[in-house]
Design an enzyme around this catalytic site. Structure first.
Site, PDB file in Angstrom:
ATOM      1  N   CYS A  87       1.001  -1.281  -0.018  1.00  0.00           N
ATOM      2  CA  CYS A  87       0.048   0.077  -0.149  1.00  0.00           C
ATOM      3  C   CYS A  87       0.817   1.271   0.016  1.00  0.00           C
ATOM      4  CB  CYS A  87      -0.956  -0.103   1.022  1.00  0.00           C
ATOM      5  SG  CYS A  87      -2.342   1.205   0.975  1.00  0.00           S
ATOM      6  N   HIS A 204      -3.408  -5.639   1.144  1.00  0.00           N
ATOM      7  CA  HIS A 204      -2.766  -5.893   2.507  1.00  0.00           C
ATOM      8  C   HIS A 204      -2.854  -7.359   2.786  1.00  0.00           C
ATOM      9  CE1 HIS A 204      -2.596  -1.720   4.020  1.00  0.00           C
ATOM     10  NE2 HIS A 204      -3.315  -1.219   3.264  1.00  0.00           N
ATOM     11  N   GLU A 206      -1.098  -8.680   5.254  1.00  0.00           N
ATOM     12  CA  GLU A 206      -1.029  -8.983   6.518  1.00  0.00           C
ATOM     13  C   GLU A 206      -2.279  -8.697   7.302  1.00  0.00           C
ATOM     14  OE1 GLU A 206      -1.044  -4.355   5.921  1.00  0.00           O
ATOM     15  OE2 GLU A 206      -0.269  -6.050   5.159  1.00  0.00           O
TER      16      GLU A 206
END
Length: 233
Positions: A87, A204, A206
């Protein structure tokens, strides 16, 4: 053993998320490196996390790209240390010139925070080898400037060299314009450099690496990092 370093900028808000993902998936805890430091510890991978570095003033990532630590990140990347930018990290990679193109305002001019479908286009890079080319995965996005732009020659080169890592799609894998949440050219959600050792992606991973978070499709980014590191040892 995996030696990872996560760069922390003023305004980073996903640095601890990616730290936890690395720990939970690989079993190794990364070093957290402040943007004002002069050098990155010897690392198998460097992570530029998501967030709003320096409040996203000027262009997103423009100020972070000139942080003292980035001189060493760029130097290490150019000598082969793998780097992933997620990002805001993708925006920083483009601002430093480690990846081509730029991330513009979303076509809707609205911040978008939701899960999206991605089609895996490259399963051979340092960060994607645990995926299968052509499979459709689900990973969240959270950005206001994720609209990938590059000139036609650059886009053609990325396509021809197999450097598009992920493309926005629908659940069936269609990558028509309607499947792009932000207007990105050719639905590009992530690209690599020529070596496959630098990856920039807007989604994302994560945020979706274990079932407790609602899905595991992001997990294989971190599994790929560990596998690639062990293979190179």
């Amino acid at each position: 053993m995996l030696r990872a370093s996560v760069i922390v900028f003023p305004g980073s808000n996903c640095d601890r998320d990616v730290k936890t993902a690395l720990e939970r998936v690989t079993g190794y805890s990364p070093k957290m490196v402040w943007h004002g430091d002069a050098s990155v510890p010897s690392s198998d991978v460097i992570v530029l996390p998501g967030g709003f570095s320096f409040g996203d003033y000027l262009r997103c990532g423009a100020m972070a790209a000139h942080s003292p630590i980035m001189r060493d990140v760029v130097a290490k990347a150019k000598t082969g240390t793998p780097v992933i930018g997620i990002c805001n990290g993708f925006q920083i990679l483009c601002e430093t010139g480690l990846l081509p193109g730029a991330l513009l305002r979303n076509a809707s001019l609205h911040f978008i925070c939701r899960d999206v479908f991605l089609k895996v286009e490259n399963d051979q890079s340092f960060f994607t080898k645990c995926y299968r080319k052509g499979e459709v995965i689900r990973i969240p996005i959270a950005h206001g400037e994720g609209n990938y732009f590059a000139d036609t020659d650059t886009l053609d080169r990325l396509e021809g060299e197999g450097r598009v890592a992920f493309r926005y799609s629908d659940a069936a894998g269609s990558t028509d314009a309607a499947a792009s949440p932000n207007g990105a050219q050719r639905n590009i959600a992530g690209i690599t450099d020529e070596t496959g050792r630098i990856l920039g992606m807007m989604p994302h991973p994560e945020r979706l690496y274990e079932a407790a978070l609602g899905g595991t499709d992001g997990r294989r980014i971190f599994e790929s990092i560990l596998l690639s590191t062990l293979e190179a040892a």
